[in-house]
Design a protein around this motif. Structure first.
Motif, short mmCIF file in Angstrom:
data_model
loop_
_atom_site.label_atom_id
_atom_site.label_comp_id
_atom_site.label_asym_id
_atom_site.label_seq_id
_atom_site.Cartn_x
_atom_site.Cartn_y
_atom_site.Cartn_z
N VAL A 49 30.34 21.18 -14.48
CA VAL A 49 29.81 21.21 -15.85
C VAL A 49 30.85 20.69 -16.82
O VAL A 49 30.55 19.89 -17.71
CB VAL A 49 29.37 22.65 -16.21
CG1 VAL A 49 29.11 22.79 -17.70
CG2 VAL A 49 28.13 23.03 -15.44
N GLN A 50 32.10 21.09 -16.66
CA GLN A 50 33.16 20.63 -17.55
C GLN A 50 33.41 19.13 -17.39
O GLN A 50 33.61 18.42 -18.38
CB GLN A 50 34.46 21.42 -17.30
CG GLN A 50 35.52 21.14 -18.32
CD GLN A 50 35.07 21.50 -19.73
OE1 GLN A 50 34.44 22.53 -19.96
NE2 GLN A 50 35.37 20.64 -20.69
N THR A 51 33.37 18.65 -16.16
CA THR A 51 33.55 17.21 -15.92
C THR A 51 32.43 16.41 -16.57
O THR A 51 32.69 15.37 -17.19
CB THR A 51 33.58 16.93 -14.40
OG1 THR A 51 34.65 17.68 -13.82
CG2 THR A 51 33.79 15.46 -14.13
N VAL A 52 31.22 16.88 -16.46
CA VAL A 52 30.09 16.19 -17.09
C VAL A 52 30.27 16.17 -18.60
O VAL A 52 30.05 15.14 -19.25
CB VAL A 52 28.75 16.86 -16.69
CG1 VAL A 52 27.61 16.35 -17.54
CG2 VAL A 52 28.47 16.61 -15.22
N LYS A 53 30.69 17.30 -19.19
CA LYS A 53 30.91 17.34 -20.63
C LYS A 53 32.01 16.37 -21.06
O LYS A 53 31.91 15.73 -22.10
CB LYS A 53 31.28 18.76 -21.07
CG LYS A 53 30.11 19.71 -21.07
CD LYS A 53 30.54 21.10 -21.53
CE LYS A 53 29.38 22.07 -21.51
NZ LYS A 53 29.80 23.44 -21.89
#
Length: 110
Positions: A49-53
């Protein structure tokens, strides 16, 4: 009588199979929920999720650039900006062919 026995057996098999299938489904669902809720899986989910953000603006910029490039290419095809030397767009907006140098020449046609 044989048909009645067959149908009774079929009905009993269906009921028992449906109950067994539901029980197995609940077991699988419970195990899947347990695995999904586990700390290792959730830490990986948080990382993703953090990588996508973090990457969303980069991907959006690349998609925007690709769309602009595709739009420019489509515009060139529609407007005819890159026409062969033998074609040109007249003042009326239509395509015109330069026929000089084509064919056998005047008076040489059969």
């Amino acid at each position: 009588m044989a048909k009645l026995s067959f149908l009774a057996g079929l009905a009993a098999g269906y009921v028992l199979g449906a109950k067994a299938g539901q029980k197995r489904y609940e077991q699988i669902k419970g195990k899947a929920t347990q695995v999904w809720s586990s700390d290792p899986v959730q830490s990986k989910v948080d990382t993703v999720v953090q990588t996508v953000k973090d990457q969303a603006p980069v991907v959006a910029a690349k998609v925007g650039d690709a769309a602009k490039t595709a739009g420019s290419a489509a515009r060139e095809r529609v407007t005819g900006e890159h026409l062969p030397e033998t074609l040109h767009r007249g003042t009326d907006g239509r395509l015109h062919a330069d026929t000089t140098g084509f064919g056998p020449g005047p008076g040489k046609l059969p």
